[in-house]
Design a protein around this motif. Structure first.
Motif, PDB file in Angstrom:
ATOM      1  N   ARG A 295       0.831  -1.204   0.000  1.00  0.00           N
ATOM      2  CA  ARG A 295       0.000   0.000   0.000  1.00  0.00           C
ATOM      3  C   ARG A 295       0.866   1.255   0.000  1.00  0.00           C
ATOM      4  NH1 ARG A 295       0.659  -3.334   3.275  1.00  0.00           N
ATOM      5  NH2 ARG A 295       1.787  -2.798   5.162  1.00  0.00           N
ATOM      6  N   PHE A 296       0.275   2.345  -0.463  1.00  0.00           N
ATOM      7  CA  PHE A 296       0.956   3.637  -0.471  1.00  0.00           C
ATOM      8  C   PHE A 296      -0.059   4.724  -0.166  1.00  0.00           C
ATOM      9  CE2 PHE A 296      -0.706   3.210  -4.748  1.00  0.00           C
ATOM     10  CZ  PHE A 296      -1.049   4.501  -5.145  1.00  0.00           C
ATOM     11  N   VAL A 297       0.439   5.910   0.125  1.00  0.00           N
ATOM     12  CA  VAL A 297      -0.422   7.063   0.392  1.00  0.00           C
ATOM     13  C   VAL A 297      -0.042   8.186  -0.562  1.00  0.00           C
ATOM     14  CG1 VAL A 297      -1.156   8.791   2.069  1.00  0.00           C
ATOM     15  CG2 VAL A 297      -0.629   6.469   2.836  1.00  0.00           C
ATOM     16  N   SER A 298      -1.054   8.839  -1.107  1.00  0.00           N
ATOM     17  CA  SER A 298      -0.835  10.073  -1.863  1.00  0.00           C
ATOM     18  C   SER A 298      -1.231  11.227  -0.952  1.00  0.00           C
ATOM     19  CB  SER A 298      -1.671  10.081  -3.146  1.00  0.00           C
ATOM     20  OG  SER A 298      -1.524  11.309  -3.824  1.00  0.00           O
ATOM     21  N   PHE A 299      -0.232  11.849  -0.342  1.00  0.00           N
ATOM     22  CA  PHE A 299      -0.440  12.977   0.566  1.00  0.00           C
ATOM     23  C   PHE A 299      -0.423  14.242  -0.285  1.00  0.00           C
ATOM     24  CE2 PHE A 299       1.570  15.262   4.481  1.00  0.00           C
ATOM     25  CZ  PHE A 299       0.319  15.607   4.968  1.00  0.00           C
ATOM     26  N   SER A 300      -1.494  14.389  -1.066  1.00  0.00           N
ATOM     27  CA  SER A 300      -1.501  15.477  -2.031  1.00  0.00           C
ATOM     28  C   SER A 300      -2.914  15.715  -2.561  1.00  0.00           C
ATOM     29  CB  SER A 300      -0.564  15.149  -3.203  1.00  0.00           C
ATOM     30  OG  SER A 300      -1.014  14.017  -3.904  1.00  0.00           O
ATOM     31  N   PRO A 301      -3.192  16.965  -2.966  1.00  0.00           N
ATOM     32  CA  PRO A 301      -2.333  18.121  -2.731  1.00  0.00           C
ATOM     33  C   PRO A 301      -2.537  18.645  -1.317  1.00  0.00           C
ATOM     34  CG  PRO A 301      -4.274  18.812  -3.921  1.00  0.00           C
ATOM     35  CD  PRO A 301      -4.412  17.331  -3.719  1.00  0.00           C
ATOM     36  N   THR A 302      -1.482  18.832  -0.559  1.00  0.00           N
ATOM     37  CA  THR A 302      -1.614  19.331   0.802  1.00  0.00           C
ATOM     38  C   THR A 302      -1.939  20.820   0.793  1.00  0.00           C
ATOM     39  OG1 THR A 302       0.809  19.414   0.828  1.00  0.00           O
ATOM     40  CG2 THR A 302      -0.243  17.583   1.971  1.00  0.00           C
ATOM     41  N   TYR A 303      -2.590  21.268   1.851  1.00  0.00           N
ATOM     42  CA  TYR A 303      -3.190  22.602   1.886  1.00  0.00           C
ATOM     43  C   TYR A 303      -2.328  23.621   2.647  1.00  0.00           C
ATOM     44  CZ  TYR A 303      -7.312  19.776   0.734  1.00  0.00           C
ATOM     45  OH  TYR A 303      -8.188  18.902   0.159  1.00  0.00           O
ATOM     46  N   GLU A 324       4.532   1.564   1.841  1.00  0.00           N
ATOM     47  CA  GLU A 324       5.831   1.466   1.178  1.00  0.00           C
ATOM     48  C   GLU A 324       6.369   2.849   0.841  1.00  0.00           C
ATOM     49  OE1 GLU A 324       5.473  -1.144  -2.196  1.00  0.00           O
ATOM     50  OE2 GLU A 324       5.959  -2.871  -0.947  1.00  0.00           O
ATOM     51  N   VAL A 325       5.468   3.790   0.568  1.00  0.00           N
ATOM     52  CA  VAL A 325       5.890   5.153   0.232  1.00  0.00           C
ATOM     53  C   VAL A 325       4.728   6.104   0.472  1.00  0.00           C
ATOM     54  CG1 VAL A 325       5.215   4.950  -2.203  1.00  0.00           C
ATOM     55  CG2 VAL A 325       6.982   6.595  -1.557  1.00  0.00           C
ATOM     56  N   VAL A 326       5.073   7.340   0.787  1.00  0.00           N
ATOM     57  CA  VAL A 326       4.105   8.429   0.852  1.00  0.00           C
ATOM     58  C   VAL A 326       4.506   9.439  -0.218  1.00  0.00           C
ATOM     59  CG1 VAL A 326       3.153  10.318   2.226  1.00  0.00           C
ATOM     60  CG2 VAL A 326       3.693   8.125   3.324  1.00  0.00           C
ATOM     61  N   PHE A 327       3.656   9.583  -1.231  1.00  0.00           N
ATOM     62  CA  PHE A 327       3.896  10.587  -2.261  1.00  0.00           C
ATOM     63  C   PHE A 327       3.395  11.933  -1.737  1.00  0.00           C
ATOM     64  CE2 PHE A 327       3.557   6.653  -4.724  1.00  0.00           C
ATOM     65  CZ  PHE A 327       4.650   6.762  -5.573  1.00  0.00           C
ATOM     66  N   HIS A 328       4.209  12.976  -1.877  1.00  0.00           N
ATOM     67  CA  HIS A 328       3.790  14.286  -1.386  1.00  0.00           C
ATOM     68  C   HIS A 328       3.937  15.355  -2.462  1.00  0.00           C
ATOM     69  CE1 HIS A 328       4.680  18.259   0.663  1.00  0.00           C
ATOM     70  NE2 HIS A 328       3.397  18.050   0.851  1.00  0.00           N
ATOM     71  N   GLU A 329       2.919  16.217  -2.535  1.00  0.00           N
ATOM     72  CA  GLU A 329       2.947  17.353  -3.454  1.00  0.00           C
ATOM     73  C   GLU A 329       2.091  18.474  -2.877  1.00  0.00           C
ATOM     74  OE1 GLU A 329       2.210  18.292  -8.217  1.00  0.00           O
ATOM     75  OE2 GLU A 329       1.795  16.303  -7.391  1.00  0.00           O
ATOM     76  N   PRO A 330       2.638  19.688  -2.733  1.00  0.00           N
ATOM     77  CA  PRO A 330       1.829  20.821  -2.265  1.00  0.00           C
ATOM     78  C   PRO A 330       0.843  21.250  -3.349  1.00  0.00           C
ATOM     79  CG  PRO A 330       4.201  21.259  -2.055  1.00  0.00           C
ATOM     80  CD  PRO A 330       4.043  20.059  -2.938  1.00  0.00           C
ATOM     81  N   ILE A 331      -0.211  21.908  -2.951  1.00  0.00           N
ATOM     82  CA  ILE A 331      -1.190  22.387  -3.920  1.00  0.00           C
ATOM     83  C   ILE A 331      -0.567  23.490  -4.775  1.00  0.00           C
ATOM     84  CG2 ILE A 331      -2.230  24.242  -2.526  1.00  0.00           C
ATOM     85  CD1 ILE A 331      -4.984  23.152  -3.552  1.00  0.00           C
TER      86      ILE A 331
END
Length: 426
Positions: A295-303, A324-331
């Protein structure tokens, strides 16, 4: 297993009994007359095997012609041949305009390998009922260049503004994926360094947003798994847990993720009006953990409303499901989609959040926010021994940076996500 049909001697030519039989011709399930697409797909799930619906004696509910190639279904599930499906007018269903999607493509090459997500995408529909205000999809060529089709098929006047109000299904996609994979020479299968030959469902819609989409998705995933193709599933819907049995059969060559930008339910609800709440998405990943599904998490788009405490809270929840991974991207504030976020917050009366979002309309303020949030997420993640962050700085952010900062961001954009699975066996 396959379908077997038998004419009703007391009925008309197209009046047939439909049964599911095994390799020995033994009846596994009696499906009666005129089984709906929903019933046929659920029968697949119950027995754990794909049932090809082409050339099986099934007939169109409207004209009575046999289903030999492309098909779709009415909102109530009755099967339609492709001729009748393409002539059908869109219908309202639960406030959503629905119809058949005429898209010819099955599996498309994707630039999402740049984000270390995949090399190919399969989208089970056009449109999405979640209606997330920040969604970039309506501005992509897949939507933006199809204004006439969307107007004809679903009475769409503005694909961006109407996002969340229309959904065109690709009901026969499992059959077409099967045929495509049977005809594929995997020696020619594209595998980039970051995409790794992965097929993602879905980049342009939520592949588990409702039962009908989930049924299409299951059929496609089953075909990919059986052909040894690595699969990434991204969804906001807890419906994904319905297919855990199938995911386990992938033997680690599949990963399931969900997008959780924040655990602030009120804020998420304002910006993602029809999507399930963040906690429900997390619980779905927790079920994947219990079942041993990667499993993974898409921590995006963060506020921009999120401070270090908010980020720590979110990462604590993520750590608990051991991704396994957390993908991160700001808004990113570009485009009409960001304007729609601002409007949504204004309509919801969320004045403090509205103030923080509006600050990002100033490019300098946005850059400060994006840089600070990327650093904060990565620094806070170091407090956990099981979190790997894969950061995606946008091209805008890279272009606005200089010196060491620019070098670091370019390096991030070129990294491969640290996932041990998804190497592919084809």
């Amino acid at each position: 297993m396959h379908l077997d049909t038998e004419r009703d001697p007391d009925g008309g030519w197209y009046d047939r009994y439909v049964r599911l039989v095994d390799e020995d011709g033994q009846v596994v399930e009696d499906l009666g007359k005129e089984p709906t697409l929903d019933e046929l797909r659920e029968s697949e799930r119950k027995h754990g095997q794909r049932i090809n619906l082409w050339q099986q004696g099934l007939v169109c509910y409207e004209c009575g012609n046999q289903i030999n190639d492309r098909f779709s279904a009415q909102p109530d599930g009755h099967l339609l041949c492709w001729s009748c499906a393409t002539e059908a007018e869109g219908e309202e269903q639960g406030g959503l305009r629905v119809n058949a999607d005429p898209t010819k493509s099955v599996l498309s090459e994707s630039k999402l390998h740049e984000k270390s997500l995949c090399d190919y995408v399969i989208n089970v529909a056009t449109g999405c009922r979640h209606g997330c205000k920040f969604c970039y999809v309506p501005s992509t060529p897949a939507i933006d260049n199809r204004d006439q089709m969307l107007e004809d098929r679903a009475d769409v006047n503005d694909p961006q503004r109407d996002w969340g109000n229309y959904l065109l299904y690709r009901d026969d996609l499992p059959e077409r994926v099967h045929q495509g994979l049977e005809d594929t020479d995997f020696e020619d299968w594209k595998k980039t360094r970051r995409g790794r030959g992965i097929v993602m469902l879905s980049s342009g819609t939520d592949c588990y947003q409702d039962r009908r989409a989930a049924q299409i998705t299951r059929g496609c995933v089953q075909e990919l798994v059986e052909h040894g193709v690595p699969v990434r599933i991204l969804t906001r819907s807890p419906n994904v847990t319905r297919d855990i049995d199938l995911f386990k059969k992938a033997d680690g060559n599949l990963t399931v993720g969900t997008s959780i930008p924040s655990f602030d339910t009120s804020l998420v609800s304002a910006i993602e009006p029809n999507a399930p709440p963040p906690q429900a998405r997390w619980e779905a990943l927790n079920e994947m953990l219990k079942a041993g599904v990667p499993r993974f998490v898409s921590f995006s788009p963060t506020y921009p409303t999120m401070d270090e405490d908010d980020i720590h809270e979110a990462l604590s929840w993520f750590s608990a499901i051991n991704p396994e991974v957390v993908f991160h991207e700001p808004i990113n504030p570009r485009g009409a989609n960001f304007d729609m976020c601002v409007e949504a917050l204004e309509e919801a009366g969320m004045e403090e959040a509205l103030k923080e979002f509006r600050k990002l309309e100033d490019p300098k303020k946005w850059k400060e926010y994006a840089v600070d949030q990327i650093k904060t997420v990565r620094n806070v993640a170091e407090r956990f021994d099981n979190l790997e962050i894969h950061t995606w700085p946008s091209r805008d952010l890279v272009n606005q940076s200089t010196g060491e900062e620019e070098r670091v961001f370019r390096k991030m954009r070129n990294e491969v996500s640290p996932e041990p699975s998804l190497n592919g066996s084809n």
